[in-house]
Design an enzyme around this catalytic site. Structure first.
Site, mmCIF file in Angstrom:
data_model
loop_
_atom_site.group_PDB
_atom_site.id
_atom_site.type_symbol
_atom_site.label_atom_id
_atom_site.label_comp_id
_atom_site.label_asym_id
_atom_site.label_seq_id
_atom_site.Cartn_x
_atom_site.Cartn_y
_atom_site.Cartn_z
ATOM 1 N N GLY A 45 0.839 -1.190 0.000
ATOM 2 C CA GLY A 45 0.000 0.000 0.000
ATOM 3 C C GLY A 45 0.873 1.239 0.000
ATOM 4 N N GLN A 50 2.893 10.085 1.275
ATOM 5 C CA GLN A 50 4.200 9.419 1.316
ATOM 6 C C GLN A 50 5.069 9.752 0.113
ATOM 7 O OE1 GLN A 50 2.372 5.366 2.204
ATOM 8 N NE2 GLN A 50 4.271 5.291 3.387
ATOM 9 N N CYS A 107 5.718 0.085 7.474
ATOM 10 C CA CYS A 107 5.369 1.242 6.654
ATOM 11 C C CYS A 107 6.585 1.636 5.827
ATOM 12 C CB CYS A 107 4.957 2.395 7.566
ATOM 13 S SG CYS A 107 4.480 3.878 6.672
ATOM 14 N N LEU A 108 6.376 1.926 4.544
ATOM 15 C CA LEU A 108 7.505 2.285 3.685
ATOM 16 C C LEU A 108 8.184 3.578 4.156
ATOM 17 C CD1 LEU A 108 6.061 1.407 0.152
ATOM 18 C CD2 LEU A 108 7.626 0.051 1.562
ATOM 19 N N HIS A 149 -4.556 1.153 7.412
ATOM 20 C CA HIS A 149 -3.217 1.740 7.531
ATOM 21 C C HIS A 149 -3.054 2.903 6.538
ATOM 22 C CE1 HIS A 149 1.287 1.472 8.070
ATOM 23 N NE2 HIS A 149 1.193 2.124 6.936
ATOM 24 N N GLU A 150 -3.476 2.691 5.288
ATOM 25 C CA GLU A 150 -3.324 3.739 4.267
ATOM 26 C C GLU A 150 -4.260 4.907 4.543
ATOM 27 O OE1 GLU A 150 -0.755 3.578 2.540
ATOM 28 O OE2 GLU A 150 -0.389 1.484 3.050
ATOM 29 N N HIS A 153 -2.863 7.319 6.839
ATOM 30 C CA HIS A 153 -1.888 8.229 6.224
ATOM 31 C C HIS A 153 -2.547 9.508 5.727
ATOM 32 C CE1 HIS A 153 2.028 6.365 6.244
ATOM 33 N NE2 HIS A 153 1.576 5.219 5.752
HETATM 34 NI NI NI Z 1 2.484 3.348 5.775
#
Ligand code: NI
Length: 198
Positions: A45, A50, A107-108, A149-150, A153
Site C-alpha cells: 500500500g 508518502q 510502513c515504507l 493503515h493507508e 496516512h
Molecule cells: Ni504506511
C-alpha cells in the site's frame, strides 16, 4: 517514474490531506507513478502524502499476502487478496466493526520497524475510482488492515501513533535515526533531517 518516499519525521506525514476533484491535474500519471514506486519498494500500500502530495489518494495491492506456501493451509485472513489491486480517491471509512485484533504493521516511510497494532477486522468504505465512479464496499482481514493503515496516512496518522507511550519511547532512537537518513533502505527516500556527511 519511481518517486522518492518521504520518511518518518516529515511534516506532510502528520497533516490531514485534502480532497481532490476530477480536475486535479495529472492524477492518472500520479497514480501510475505511485504503483511503480510501491512495487519498487515491495510495499502492499502507498498513500499520496508518502510521495509528498497532501491529497486523499491511496493505492493498494495485497497480492503478496495471497501467496500460500506449498503445503501450508490457506490463511482465511488473506481471502480475496489475489485481485486486491485498487486506487482509493477521497475515501471515507463509514464503519469499522468486530473485535480488535493485533497485526505487526510496517510502513515504507518507517523502514525496518514492525509493531503490533490493534484494529477492528471489518470495514465499510466509500471512495471514487480513477474514472470517478463512486463505490461502497466492505472488507475484512488483511485487506481491511491495509486500507486502515493507508487511510490513516491521509488523516496524518502513522502506525507508530497507535503504539503505547512505552513502546514509542523504546523506538524513539530508531525513529530519530530514520528521520536523519541513518537507515539502510533498498529504495529511494527523502529524509527530513538528513545529516550532511562529513
Ligand atoms: Ni504506511
Amino acid at each position: 517514474m519511481v518517486l522518492p518516499i518521504v520518511a518518518y519525521g516529515s511534516p506532510i506525514l502528520k497533516k490531514e490531506a485534502e480532497e481532490i476533484d476530477e480536475h486535479y491535474e495529472g492524477l492518472e500519471q500520479l497514480v501510475a507513478d505511485m504503483f511503480e514506486t510501491m512495487y519498487e519498494a515491495s510495499g502492499v500500500g502507498l498513500a499520496a502524502p508518502q510521495i509528498d502530495r497532501s491529497i486523499r489518494v491511496f493505492i493498494v495491492d495485497g497480492s503478496p499476502f495471497a501467496e500460500v506456501e506449498e503445503g501450508a493451509e490457506p490463511d482465511p485472513m488473506a481471502a480475496g487478496l489475489e485481485n486486491f489491486k485498487k486506487v482509493f480517491i477521497n475515501p471515507i471509512i463509514e464503519e469499522e466493526s468486530g473485535e480488535e485484533w493485533a497485526f505487526a504493521e510496517g510502513c515504507l516511510s518507517i523502514p525496518k520497524i514492525r509493531e503490533d497494532v490493534m484494529r477492528k477486522p471489518k470495514i465499510k468504505i466509500s471512495y471514487y475510482d480513477l474514472e470517478w465512479n463512486l463505490h461502497e464496499e466492505e472488507y475484512e482481514g488483511y485487506a481491511a488492515r491495509i486500507i486502515q493503515h493507508e487511510y490513516d496516512h491521509i488523516e496524518g496518522i502513522l502506525f507508530t501513533d497507535h503504539l503505547s507511550p512505552l513502546k514509542r519511547r523504546i523506538l524513539k532512537k530508531k525513529l530519530t535515526n530514520i528521520s536523519k537518513g541513518e537507515v539502510d533502505v533498498p529504495y529511494r527516500m527523502k529524509f527530513p533531517n538528513l545529516q550532511k556527511k562529513r
